[in-house]
Design a protein around this motif. Sequence first.
Motif, mmCIF file in Angstrom:
data_model
loop_
_atom_site.group_PDB
_atom_site.id
_atom_site.type_symbol
_atom_site.label_atom_id
_atom_site.label_comp_id
_atom_site.label_asym_id
_atom_site.label_seq_id
_atom_site.Cartn_x
_atom_site.Cartn_y
_atom_site.Cartn_z
ATOM 1 N N UNK A 110 0.838 -1.187 0.000
ATOM 2 C CA UNK A 110 0.000 0.000 0.000
ATOM 3 C C UNK A 110 0.883 1.250 0.000
ATOM 4 N N UNK A 111 0.480 2.209 -0.815
ATOM 5 C CA UNK A 111 1.248 3.461 -0.887
ATOM 6 C C UNK A 111 1.299 4.127 0.478
ATOM 7 N N UNK A 112 2.489 4.539 0.891
ATOM 8 C CA UNK A 112 2.654 5.088 2.238
ATOM 9 C C UNK A 112 3.610 6.268 2.208
ATOM 10 N N UNK A 113 3.474 7.093 3.227
ATOM 11 C CA UNK A 113 4.394 8.226 3.372
ATOM 12 C C UNK A 113 5.235 8.013 4.629
ATOM 13 N N UNK A 114 6.523 8.228 4.518
ATOM 14 C CA UNK A 114 7.407 8.101 5.688
ATOM 15 C C UNK A 114 7.308 9.401 6.483
ATOM 16 N N UNK A 115 6.851 9.278 7.725
ATOM 17 C CA UNK A 115 6.710 10.490 8.546
ATOM 18 C C UNK A 115 7.898 10.697 9.461
ATOM 19 N N UNK A 116 8.533 9.583 9.859
ATOM 20 C CA UNK A 116 9.623 9.728 10.801
ATOM 21 C C UNK A 116 10.524 8.499 10.740
ATOM 22 N N UNK A 117 11.718 8.679 11.254
ATOM 23 C CA UNK A 117 12.691 7.573 11.267
ATOM 24 C C UNK A 117 13.314 7.514 12.648
ATOM 25 N N UNK A 118 13.483 6.307 13.150
ATOM 26 C CA UNK A 118 14.180 6.175 14.434
ATOM 27 C C UNK A 118 15.010 4.907 14.417
#
Length: 508
Positions: A110-118
């Motif tokens: 599913x198409x997704x947007x990366x909001x944050x990385x940890x």
Amino acid sequence: MYTGTELGESESDRQVLVLVLKTLLCRLPLPLLALQLQVKVQFPGPVGQQRKQEKRRGNCVVRPDISLLRHFEKHMVVVLTAPTTISSEKNEIIEGCHVPVLLPNGDGWHASEVLSIKEVNGKSLFYIHYEDYNKRLDEWVPIERMDLSKLEQPKKDIKTPIKKEGGVGAPRISNGGTESRPSSPEREPIYENGTMQSLGLSNSGAMKVHTGCDGFGSRKRKLEEDTDSQDAPLAPRQTGSMVAHHDDIITRMKNVNLIEFGKWRIKPWYFSPYPQELTTLPILYICEYCLKYLKSAKCLERHLQYAQHLCLLAKLFLDHKTLYFDTDPFLFYCLCEQDAQGYHLVGFFSKEKESAEDFNVACILTMPPYQRMGYGKVLIEFSYELSKVECKTGSPEKPLSDLGLLSYRSYWSQTILEILLDLKPNESGERPCITINEISELTSIKKDDVISTLQHLNLINYYKGQYIITLSDEQIQTQERAMAKRPIRIDPKCLHWQPKDWSKRGKW
Ligand code: ACO
């Protein structure tokens, strides 16, 4: 080349960090020196806890200095981690990227947007939003769940909007840090035995967002935030509406992992501005009665020791009672007044779960501001209604205090007189007849207390070889006046309760 100006907040911080980096890196095998590294320096102890972790990347060419390293090893923990901007062959994953993500059940991409990385244990995790899905489904995923061949970089001209309304400057997410997860507004910690501290509410009533201490990106964010908040004067809240405007990145991400609420563990769906330091916990404990939030099960356990606190409070107004910290053998019945603010404790009584001496009240208290308003008698009456349901007679635990004796005497007198005045002549018109045992059974007042009350009221006379009760007109009028002054009565029909046989329990 390494630039010291990127490090730390003060000049001395910078010097220390540069030295640590140099001495650390000199121990690495040469090929690694060519890599871009992220270095996390933790200062142990109280100072370390205050200073937030600093994270930077840099290339260093340095000479070994082993003695210096030993010195710093004593005082610091240095952790090398991979950079969180993950490079694929063509592109790198940064916040704002769009990428297909394998759905949790493995049921397609599913198409997704990366909001944050940890980073967790050296592994990168990405907070993604499934496009067109409700954001309660957003989650942290590993890189393995992403189809990097279809990775799309964020469009340059679209910036994450910054919320200015009500003085809240929502920070932009920077992609330079090892953890870019947005934080809750910084507020005073809630201590296990403390009162709620500042809630970080600005004058306007808007939550103040502070994000300046959680890494590289945050420092930048802080500056932007400060600038933004200067640009946008604090505006008073114009409406009572709680409708959220989801235009800032902070509130787009869930910040609490899991809550424990009574017997449930619940995964939150959305962001809520709990204190930042509590959002890093695996579980946030919430009291199901007063909704106070606590950082651990131990804190919750202490918080729930309501009964112990009640006993401590009662001891302030009770001279002759011993305070037992083990409250398990008792049940507590609290009486409250209710108003728009909520429930206010007026008084309570405790009762042993099992009493060898048939005590139906261990300790009774009306808070002084509420005394002499009839609440004591309401509590006493309630305790006898419980005894009636239990089909037992009961008595308060002895010794009674002076005020306890006055209150019980008054209650016993009025209750017994009420029974006597209700008695009707029998069919042949003879005077009504009742035994002490019958009075005791009808009222659940213990026989000894019935006798002592009748004696105290001086009602019993010996007449022609038998005991008779004589009531004067004056006594009847006094009783009627007293009953009229008792507007609050317990209606036994409203008591829906089944007694519990505590003896069947192994132990408390
Ligand atoms: N002076 C004179 N009479 C008093 C006083 C007083 N200070 N306080 C209560 N009374 C009498 C009242 O006259 C009333 O009788 P009446 O209706 O015939 O006039 C009767 O006691 C009860 O009055 P309430 O208003 O119903 O009782 P109150 O809400 O004041 O509570 C209580 C009574 C619980 C004893 C309260 O005084 C108190 O909390 N005292 C401190 C703690 C205490 O001593 N508890 C009892 C210990 S014994 C035990 O726990 C089993």
